[in-house]
Design an enzyme around this catalytic site. Sequence first.
Site, PDB file in Angstrom:
ATOM      1  N   ASP A  92      -8.241   6.300  15.159  1.00 14.25           N
ATOM      2  CA  ASP A  92      -8.333   5.968  13.689  1.00 14.25           C
ATOM      3  C   ASP A  92      -8.873   4.372  13.685  1.00 14.25           C
ATOM      4  O   ASP A  92      -8.455   3.878  13.085  1.00 14.25           O
ATOM      5  CB  ASP A  92      -7.238   6.145  12.922  1.00 14.25           C
ATOM      6  CG  ASP A  92      -7.475   6.181  11.416  1.00 14.25           C
ATOM      7  OD1 ASP A  92      -8.932   6.338  11.167  1.00 14.25           O
ATOM      8  OD2 ASP A  92      -6.839   6.046  10.703  1.00 14.25           O
ATOM      9  N   GLY A 137       4.262   7.654   2.999  1.00 13.18           N
ATOM     10  CA  GLY A 137       5.132   6.558   2.407  1.00 13.18           C
ATOM     11  C   GLY A 137       4.520   5.395   1.953  1.00 13.18           C
ATOM     12  O   GLY A 137       3.569   5.098   1.622  1.00 13.18           O
ATOM     13  N   VAL A 197       4.291   0.861   2.223  1.00 11.99           N
ATOM     14  CA  VAL A 197       4.195  -0.396   2.892  1.00 11.99           C
ATOM     15  C   VAL A 197       4.472  -1.633   1.996  1.00 11.99           C
ATOM     16  O   VAL A 197       3.832  -1.779   1.180  1.00 11.99           O
ATOM     17  CB  VAL A 197       2.786  -0.426   3.838  1.00 11.99           C
ATOM     18  CG1 VAL A 197       3.165  -1.967   4.552  1.00 11.99           C
ATOM     19  CG2 VAL A 197       2.333   0.488   4.522  1.00 11.99           C
ATOM     20  N   GLY A 221       0.924  -1.377  -0.080  1.00 10.56           N
ATOM     21  CA  GLY A 221      -0.002  -0.101  -0.065  1.00 10.56           C
ATOM     22  C   GLY A 221       0.965   1.139  -0.035  1.00 10.56           C
ATOM     23  O   GLY A 221       1.975   1.292   0.204  1.00 10.56           O
ATOM     24  N   LYS A 262       7.138  -0.601   6.627  1.00  7.37           N
ATOM     25  CA  LYS A 262       6.616   0.658   6.491  1.00  7.37           C
ATOM     26  C   LYS A 262       7.665   1.768   6.229  1.00  7.37           C
ATOM     27  O   LYS A 262       8.592   1.799   7.085  1.00  7.37           O
ATOM     28  CB  LYS A 262       5.625   1.192   7.670  1.00  7.37           C
ATOM     29  CG  LYS A 262       4.878   2.464   7.294  1.00  7.37           C
ATOM     30  CD  LYS A 262       3.713   2.418   8.580  1.00  7.37           C
ATOM     31  CE  LYS A 262       2.660   3.408   8.087  1.00  7.37           C
ATOM     32  NZ  LYS A 262       1.591   3.709   9.107  1.00  7.37           N
TER      33      LYS A 262
END
Length: 300
Positions: A135, A16, A18, A11, A33
Amino acid sequence: MENYRKTEILGQGAYGKVFKGQDLRSGQIVALKRALATNEEEGIPSTTLREISVLRTVSECEYVVKLLDVISSKTKSGKSVLYIIFQYLDCDLRTFIISNKKKNNGLHIKLIKHFVFQLLLGLKHCHDQGIVHRDLKPQNILIENAIRIKIADFGLSRNFCVPVGRYTHEVVTLWYRPPEILLGVKCYSTSVDIWAVGCIMAEMILGRPIFCGESEIEQILAIFKILGTPSVKNWPSVYLLKDWHEFPQWKSCEIHKLFKGLDSDGIRLLCSFLHINPSKRANSSDSIESVFFDDIRDFY
């Protein structure tokens, strides 16, 4: 980084990428990551540094994704780069719900109990350490061996101990964002995570998100249509919030009719998560003691 090999991109976000990779020393599959410095003056993004700090505090909990390593490096052009190495899990809760839900329904109630209980155990650990996630959503909950959950993505989490500051409102993905944030509250705490637990539990039961707005105003109206428009009786300070105005007056729907597969103990627990007034919402410690979990408690 000579100890790790990147194999594929999983992703990409604002800060940044992953990667899926492998620890060449042990053969363990890992997630990497990568966060690049935005420029030499600003350095590594604050969200990345915050995530590392939080994970160092909470990742010893078995219901939080495991932090394995942090590596500072340089790109070929000399730019600073930071790699956070996690345990790798190939499924998140959103994908799991889509793949395993029953026709016109969600997951099996016993599995929902296990997932919600583990989520509360993980949150209790975070909250006890003074960390609010901010989140929580199915995409940030990873699944191990189809039974164990791991809370992930602490990039927006922060310490809520004194002094309590004015936190950004752009924190919780819209469908899991509590009404107090949508209405412009200036300070908030662990109750924002509890609201998200309620939304996630509802989604596991229904097989779809419970509140689906395409904008903040649509989202708050979706909440009021189901839970009722707040009043001075059930939320005395709601009229003082920055973004409060006269909303249509809806009465709360009969929750037990919306969640027909849920017993009375489960309904009470879900309603305690989704209380419109954040000060009346349950906390992780009390919720773990709910009788709803009595038939699975011995597993933990």
